[in-house]
Design an enzyme around this catalytic site. Sequence first.
Site, PDB file in Angstrom:
ATOM      1  N   VAL A   1      -4.195  -7.683 -10.254  1.00  0.00           N
ATOM      2  CA  VAL A   1      -2.732  -7.858  -9.163  1.00  0.00           C
ATOM      3  C   VAL A   1      -2.504  -5.970  -9.795  1.00  0.00           C
ATOM      4  O   VAL A   1      -2.608  -5.415 -10.469  1.00  0.00           O
ATOM      5  CB  VAL A   1      -2.281  -8.397 -10.755  1.00  0.00           C
ATOM      6  CG1 VAL A   1      -0.634  -8.486  -9.609  1.00  0.00           C
ATOM      7  CG2 VAL A   1      -2.614  -9.750 -10.552  1.00  0.00           C
ATOM      8  N   LYS A   2      -1.983  -6.110  -8.542  1.00  0.00           N
ATOM      9  CA  LYS A   2      -2.142  -4.553  -8.327  1.00  0.00           C
ATOM     10  C   LYS A   2      -0.328  -4.249  -8.376  1.00  0.00           C
ATOM     11  O   LYS A   2       0.877  -4.911  -8.076  1.00  0.00           O
ATOM     12  CB  LYS A   2      -1.991  -4.174  -6.801  1.00  0.00           C
ATOM     13  CG  LYS A   2      -2.274  -2.568  -6.208  1.00  0.00           C
ATOM     14  CD  LYS A   2      -2.810  -2.771  -4.952  1.00  0.00           C
ATOM     15  CE  LYS A   2      -3.093  -0.303  -4.781  1.00  0.00           C
ATOM     16  NZ  LYS A   2      -3.118  -0.718  -2.943  1.00  0.00           N
ATOM     17  N   VAL A   3       0.329  -3.270  -9.292  1.00  0.00           N
ATOM     18  CA  VAL A   3       1.286  -3.399  -9.634  1.00  0.00           C
ATOM     19  C   VAL A   3       2.015  -1.853  -9.531  1.00  0.00           C
ATOM     20  O   VAL A   3       1.561  -1.630  -9.765  1.00  0.00           O
ATOM     21  CB  VAL A   3       1.913  -3.831 -11.079  1.00  0.00           C
ATOM     22  CG1 VAL A   3       3.136  -3.638 -11.668  1.00  0.00           C
ATOM     23  CG2 VAL A   3       1.257  -5.442 -11.364  1.00  0.00           C
TER      24      VAL A   3
END
Length: 222
Positions: A86-88
């Site tokens: 998950v890219k945050v």
Amino acid sequence: MKFFIDTANLDQIKEAQDLGVLDGVTTNPSLMAKEGIAGDENVIAHYLKICEIVDGDVSAEVISTDFDGMVREGEKLAALHPQITVKVPMTKDGIKAIKYFSNKGIKTNCTLVFSPGQALLAAKAGATYVSPFIGRLDDVSFDGMELIDQIVHIYQTYGFATQVLAASVRHPVHIIKCAEAGADVVTCPLSAITALLNHPLTDIGLKKFLEDHAKAAAKQTA
Ligand code: G3P
């Protein structure tokens, strides 16, 4: 050093995978838009297609900017496939979300990092990867590579497990400098990876080998 490809283009991902040197993929909303991918179902289907092509981690970025939204979106993305990371974005809510995902064993990539302080926070929150954008720093007359050096030094000093994923890589020299600096991963366009193949002396040398071989073969049959 791992090689990730920074694209949502399936043909380019396949080409890099066929080369045999690909370790993963990073995407972002701009790259998804470039491929014309929009709408929840299409986005999900596209991430699954990418996971089928490659063996390594595939970064899928959240669109939400608030903590609750990031958590909701990130949990949905992470549940899609074990390769999804998950890219945050590097914001206050983003750091809180990374800490939340880290406690749950969900892999994260903290994106849009432009300073050592931001990278320190990402590591403290337990990010799997941190993405410093070297090309975009170069674009505004800061030395992107200096940031990679600083982050690698800080992480090594304190033994942080977060992997330095050099992003916004534009050309082969960036890749070589990242390898020298000890970056764990580079994510780059296919053109930067294939540019590593090129050297005029290789072409000249191969031409000569083949000519010599052909001459010797002709002599033998004469
Ligand atoms: O991984 C981040 C990257 O996509 C940004 O690259 O070339 O748009 O600065 P660029």
